[in-house]
Design a protein around this motif. Structure first.
Motif, PDB file in Angstrom:
ATOM      1  N   TRP A 175       0.856  -1.240   0.027  1.00 13.53           N
ATOM      2  CA  TRP A 175       0.048  -0.017   0.134  1.00 13.53           C
ATOM      3  C   TRP A 175       0.824   1.144   0.140  1.00 13.53           C
ATOM      4  CZ3 TRP A 175      -4.499  -0.754   4.227  1.00 13.53           C
ATOM      5  CH2 TRP A 175      -5.245  -1.779   3.702  1.00 13.53           C
ATOM      6  N   ALA A 176       0.876   2.064  -1.001  1.00 13.99           N
ATOM      7  CA  ALA A 176       1.473   3.471  -1.050  1.00 13.99           C
ATOM      8  C   ALA A 176       0.467   4.366  -0.689  1.00 13.99           C
ATOM      9  CB  ALA A 176       1.840   3.575  -2.380  1.00 13.99           C
ATOM     10  N   THR A 177       0.965   5.371  -0.090  1.00 14.46           N
ATOM     11  CA  THR A 177      -0.050   6.621   0.167  1.00 14.46           C
ATOM     12  C   THR A 177      -0.600   7.374  -0.897  1.00 14.46           C
ATOM     13  OG1 THR A 177       1.825   7.745   0.881  1.00 14.46           O
ATOM     14  CG2 THR A 177       0.519   6.940   2.687  1.00 14.46           C
ATOM     15  N   SER A 178       0.320   7.473  -1.922  1.00 19.03           N
ATOM     16  CA  SER A 178       0.278   8.065  -3.154  1.00 19.03           C
ATOM     17  C   SER A 178       1.368   7.278  -4.290  1.00 19.03           C
ATOM     18  CB  SER A 178       0.029   9.519  -3.246  1.00 19.03           C
ATOM     19  OG  SER A 178       0.094  10.218  -4.431  1.00 19.03           O
ATOM     20  N   THR A 179       1.085   7.285  -5.390  1.00 11.54           N
ATOM     21  CA  THR A 179       2.153   6.916  -6.418  1.00 11.54           C
ATOM     22  C   THR A 179       2.980   7.811  -6.693  1.00 11.54           C
ATOM     23  OG1 THR A 179       0.607   7.233  -8.337  1.00 11.54           O
ATOM     24  CG2 THR A 179       0.922   5.084  -7.530  1.00 11.54           C
ATOM     25  N   SER A 180       2.565   9.375  -6.402  1.00 13.91           N
ATOM     26  CA  SER A 180       3.353  10.453  -6.628  1.00 13.91           C
ATOM     27  C   SER A 180       4.392  10.616  -5.659  1.00 13.91           C
ATOM     28  CB  SER A 180       2.561  11.903  -6.911  1.00 13.91           C
ATOM     29  OG  SER A 180       1.807  11.970  -5.561  1.00 13.91           O
ATOM     30  N   ALA A 181       4.197  10.117  -4.447  1.00 12.47           N
ATOM     31  CA  ALA A 181       5.324   9.996  -3.435  1.00 12.47           C
ATOM     32  C   ALA A 181       6.615   8.944  -3.861  1.00 12.47           C
ATOM     33  CB  ALA A 181       4.691   9.712  -2.099  1.00 12.47           C
ATOM     34  N   LEU A 182       6.093   7.963  -4.698  1.00  5.86           N
ATOM     35  CA  LEU A 182       7.283   7.055  -5.036  1.00  5.86           C
ATOM     36  C   LEU A 182       8.372   7.433  -5.615  1.00  5.86           C
ATOM     37  CD1 LEU A 182       4.796   4.274  -5.574  1.00  5.86           C
ATOM     38  CD2 LEU A 182       5.759   4.470  -3.456  1.00  5.86           C
ATOM     39  N   GLN A 183       9.748   7.146  -5.210  1.00  7.16           N
ATOM     40  CA  GLN A 183      10.940   7.791  -5.963  1.00  7.16           C
ATOM     41  C   GLN A 183      11.752   6.717  -6.597  1.00  7.16           C
ATOM     42  OE1 GLN A 183      13.114   9.633  -2.897  1.00  7.16           O
ATOM     43  NE2 GLN A 183      11.567  11.397  -2.759  1.00  7.16           N
ATOM     44  N   ASN A 184      12.239   6.887  -7.899  1.00  7.68           N
ATOM     45  CA  ASN A 184      13.055   5.743  -8.434  1.00  7.68           C
ATOM     46  C   ASN A 184      12.218   4.593  -9.127  1.00  7.68           C
ATOM     47  OD1 ASN A 184      15.221   7.394  -8.117  1.00  7.68           O
ATOM     48  ND2 ASN A 184      15.758   6.332  -5.873  1.00  7.68           N
ATOM     49  N   VAL A 185      10.948   4.815  -9.497  1.00 15.82           N
ATOM     50  CA  VAL A 185       9.903   3.840  -9.903  1.00 15.82           C
ATOM     51  C   VAL A 185      10.499   3.256 -11.174  1.00 15.82           C
ATOM     52  CG1 VAL A 185       7.701   3.226 -10.464  1.00 15.82           C
ATOM     53  CG2 VAL A 185       8.104   5.103  -8.697  1.00 15.82           C
TER      54      VAL A 185
END
Length: 169
Positions: A47-57
């Motif tokens: 579970w991610a709080t938001s995909t925009s918060a993920l880095q180096n995807v």
């Protein structure tokens, strides 16, 4: 404790063989990194709080985005929605106050610098999803972000916390 034991087992076994079977004793394919048993259970995505918060995807990343309650895949450098229905629900209260550990990682195959919780790093093997006949009927309490292969419809099935979405040809 079960999760820690499972992670340690995956790490140790993966470092020797680079093939892991969960819930079964015999692998069905020599071309698999990870295979799951045939019980009426699925794989629950992180579970991610938001995909925009993920880095180096990297392309191929799968998550359950709690900001809009959708299962998403990172494909061709953009996030693609796999949850057709937008009415998903999930109780995130257990994780809301927790701090992520960005270096936490289980790697199956030759370790690289790619980040992720479970990273399958083989270049010539794939993951075989849990196989369930009619998951919308047979998985009693699916968790938001669950993913299986529906053997009846012959489609990918994802659960957004409310309804199943099916992806086929």
């Amino acid at each position: 404790m079960k999760k820690i034991t499972l992670i340690i087992t995956v790490i140790v076994y993966g470092s020797f063989n680079a093939q892991v079977a969960l819930g079964k004793t015999i692998l069905e394919s020599a071309s698999s990194s990870v295979e799951f048993g045939n019980e009426n259970r699925g794989l629950v995505l992180p579970w991610a709080t938001s995909t925009s918060a993920l880095q180096n995807v990297v392309n191929g990343t799968l998550v359950f985005d709690t900001s809009d309650m959708k299962v998403k895949v990172y494909q061709n450098n953009i996030w693609k929605d796999l949850s057709v229905d937008a009415t998903g629900t999930a109780d995130t209260s257990l994780q809301d106050s927790l701090t992520d550990h960005p270096d936490a990682k289980v790697s199956v195959g030759t370790p690289s610098s790619v980040s992720g919780i479970l990273v399958l790093e083989d270049v010539n093997k794939a993951m075989i999803l849990p196989k369930v006949a009619s998951p919308h009927l047979n998985i009693i309490s699916p968790a938001a972000g669950m993913m299986v292969y529906d053997t009846q419809k012959k489609q990918l099935a994802v659960f957004n916390g409310t309804v199943w979405s099916f992806w086929g040809e």
